[in-house]
Every structure is written in structure tokens, then in C-alpha cells.
Scaffold this active site. Structure first.
Site, PDB file in Angstrom:
ATOM      1  CG  ASP A  74     -50.782  46.474  17.128  1.00  0.00           C
ATOM      2  OD1 ASP A  74     -50.139  47.384  17.682  1.00  0.00           O
ATOM      3  OD2 ASP A  74     -51.069  45.422  17.720  1.00  0.00           O
ATOM      4  CD  GLU A 133     -56.771  42.945  19.456  1.00  0.00           C
ATOM      5  OE1 GLU A 133     -56.910  41.750  19.774  1.00  0.00           O
ATOM      6  OE2 GLU A 133     -56.146  43.761  20.154  1.00  0.00           O
TER       7      GLU A 133
END
Length: 385
Positions: A74, A133
Site C-alpha cells: 500500500d 488508510e
């Protein structure tokens, strides 16, 4: 050419200096793509996703593939103002790689670089993922069909850096590594009125207080004490002035559980409590949930046992079996759909994850790359599924 440790550090520091929030990782995307373009291209195929424009999928074609193995990293950052004083600190005010996704991407690039120079036996698919997130970039990619066709993944792996583990330590466990999370929003509709005439009103503050107290009893009296669940209400809004009884209240919170079944049980109990209070107080209570892709990271038992057994027996790896954490991770959605394993990489930072002074030890990256490539080489030479 294989990237040196100095080159890996240079890549990580550049990524650290250009942090971007979820779904806005355009500079990060372009830099990752530039680095990949410098690798041997013979066996590489890149796929972009119009629905997720900052994502990158990279297929490394195997020479005798039995399966497609996925590896996820990520790339987004957090709305945190960095306090570390370095020559590579964030140049984007109010944004910082406070969760170490710059480490995740650099390790992923290091693994990809190795296999671009050393053709793997199986097909490898690297997913450089935006928006972990917030907004569940993994879920968006999966739901849009990113992993179809040649990019179909049979088993998925991914790491998360851990400041509490010594540098380079690999940590993992069978079962749940990270909890699942669900946002919960409660709207209470009563009736406003004069503070001196409470009998003519229906006080939303009193209802909210009763609701919060009763919901906390779910954890203490409805859940097995050896199993984990958390309900936190972090925001309560009601009223306009001290001498007017509030006619409405809004409560915002989060539910966390180590299994999806636990989360769904808590959600159902909250609805039942809301229904009971509606009758008791003659009011309306609206309950809204938003889980997105933040399912529990429940590691696949077969893949994870193999991974742990290998790491325990690799003389070049220091392995620790870790306890589950109540933090959330959208990799949970991906391995709810595709068998997979998530593991920790120790980075030994004095600052915690999501803190303004998070400062991981960069020596962990080379150790992580070596551990993962060693494991994948072992995995690819096994005949069993």
C-alpha cells in the site's frame, strides 16, 4: 541489475518526502512506475486501473507456472504533520508516511526487482495499492475486477511494518492478525423544548446517554471474555444552548472485532438496543454502518502454517509469533476473497504507528526483501496447492 541497499534507501527516502493522501497518490504512482521502468522488462506486464488511477498491477511471468502468487504493498500516507528533522522529511505540509507505507512500497519494489532479474517459476502479481488508510482501495480494486484474467491471484501475501519488533524480525500468527472495523453512526430524534418544561419535550441527550451505557454492556456481558470486541463512541453532538432541551443527537463511533462473526454480532445487538430504546423513550433512532473493506485480517490456516514453518527454520530470519492487534487493515477484505497471509516486519521505531515521530529503521528493508524472496522461491518449488 539488483538494487543495492543504498539504492533502496534512496527510493524509500524519496517516497517519504512526497507523501500523498488516499486516492491522491499521483506523484507516488509516477515515481513507482519510473522505478519499475528501470528494471529488466522481458517478463513484466503492467496493468493500470481506470477506476483506481493511482494503482499499479505488475505481472512477472513465470517460466513454468502452476499458480499466480500475489504480493500487495500500500502506498498512501496520513494527515499528520511530521516532527522528525531529516533532509528527506515530508515536503507536503500536514501529510506524512506515519504508517510506513513508504517502507511497504520499497520492500515491494525490492522483491519485484529481484524477480525481474531472476525469472520466477510461478507467475507473480504485485499490487501497488492506493487508499488503504481510507476508502478501502483493496476493496475498490477487487470489486472492479482488477484480479481477473491473467491477473487472477490464487494466494496473496503482504506485510505491515511494526515499530515494536526488532529491526528485520518477521512476525506472524495463524488466525486473526488485525481486527476488522466498522464505522457506526447513530441519529437520535426526540423533541426539543424549554429546559423548564422537560415533560413537554423528549430529551435526545438523555436518550443518547442511555444508549451509550447500554451498548457498552454488549462487551462486558454479551461477549465471551476470552474473545475480543471493542465499541468506542468518540463523538457526540447534541443541543444548541444550555437552556434548550436537545431534540436531536448524533453519536459516531467504531466497532472492532477479531472475526467477522463478532462484528456482525455486535452490530445486531446495537440494533436491538436501539429498537428497545425507541419504545422506551418514544423516539426514533437510526443506526448506520459502514465497514467498507476493513474486514478482519484472518490469515489462511494452510498458507500461514507453511509461511510460519518456513520462517522459523530459515537460519537467516528471526521469527516471532505475535498477538492479534485491534487496528484495522483493508488487506482483510482481499484475503476474505482470496486465501492469503499478512505478516509483520520489525522496524524498531521510537515513535508509534500513525505518530508524528514515527521513524522506522531502514535496515529492515533489505532483511524483509531477503526473507520474502527466500520464502517465495521455496513456495514456488512446492507442487501442492
Amino acid at each position: 541489475m539488483i538494487l543495492s541497499n543504498d539504492e533502496l534507501i534512496k527510493i524509500r527516502r524519496h517516497l517519504h518526502s512526497i507523501p500523498e493522501l488516499s486516492m491522491k497518490e499521483f506523484k507516488t504512482h509516477d515515481y513507482i512506475k519510473k522505478i519499475i521502468a528501470s528494471f529488466p522488462q522481458t517478463n513484466l506486464e503492467i496493468k493500470e486501473l481506470p477506476e483506481l488511477p493511482t494503482a499499479l498491477l505488475v505481472l512477472v511471468k513465470g517460466y513454468d507456472p502452476l499458480r499466480n502468487i500475489g504480493y500487495r504493498c500500500d502506498m498512501d500516507a496520513l494527515p499528520v504533520t511530521e516532527v522528525n528533522n531529516s533532509d528527506y522529511m515530508s515536503t507536503n505540509p500536514g501529510v506524512m508516511h506515519a504508517c510506513g507505507h513508504d517502507i511497504h512500497v520499497t520492500v515491494g519494489l525490492g522483491i519485484l526487482n529481484y524477480y525481474s532479474n531472476n525469472q520466477p517459476k510461478d507467475n507473480l502479481i504485485f499490487f501497488f495499492q492506493p487508499s488503504e488508510e481510507t476508502m478501502s482501495g483493496g476493496k475498490v480494486a477487487y470489486d472492479w475486477g482488477a484480479f481477473n484474467g491473467r491477473f487472477k491471484i490464487d494466494e496473496f501475501y503482504g506485510l505491515h511494518d511494526n515499530p515494536l519488533l526488532k529491526t528485520g524480525v518477521i512476525g506472524c500468527r495463524n488466525g486473526t492478525l488485525f481486527a476488522g472495523t466498522t464505522e457506526v453512526n447513530i441519529t437520535i430524534i426526540g423533541k426539543s423544548g424549554h429546559a423548564a418544561y422537560p415533560h413537554l419535550a423528549n430529551d435526545a441527550v438523555v436518550i443518547a446517554a442511555s444508549f451509550i451505557n447500554q451498548v457498552q454492556i454488549i462487551i462486558s456481558r454479551n461477549i465471551d471474555p476470552i474473545k475480543c470486541g471493542v465499541i468506542t463512541f468518540g463523538k457526540l453532538e447534541a443541543g444548541v444552548i444550555r437552556n434548550v432541551i436537545a431534540g436531536q443527537a448524533r453519536i459516531e463511533g467504531t466497532i472492532r472485532g477479531l472475526t467477522q462473526e463478532m462484528i456482525e454480532f455486535i452490530r445486531e445487538r446495537i440494533k436491538e438496543i436501539a429498537s428497545g430504546l425507541e419504545k422506551s423513550f418514544n423516539c426514533q433512532i437510526k443506526v448506520e454502518y459502514d465497514q467498507g473493506g476493513y474486514y478482519p485480517v484472518e490469515n489462511d490456516p494452510v498458507l500461514t502454517k507453511r509461511f510460519i514453518d518456513y520462517m522459523k527454520n530459515d537460519p537467516d530470519v528471526i521469527f516471532e509469533e505475535t498477538e492479534p492487534k485491534m487496528t484495522g487493515e483493508d488487506f482483510g477484505y482481499l484475503i476474505n476473497k482470496i486465501p492469503g497471509t499478512m505478516f509483520w516486519l520489525g522496524v524498531e521505531s521510537k515513535g508509534a504507528l500513525h505518530s508524528a515521530d514515527f521513524l522506522p529503521n531502514e535496515a529492515a528493508m533489505e532483511k524483509g526483501i531477503n526473507a520474502v524472496t527466500s520464502f517465495l522461491n521455496y513456495r514456488m518449488n512446492l507442487e501442492e496447492a
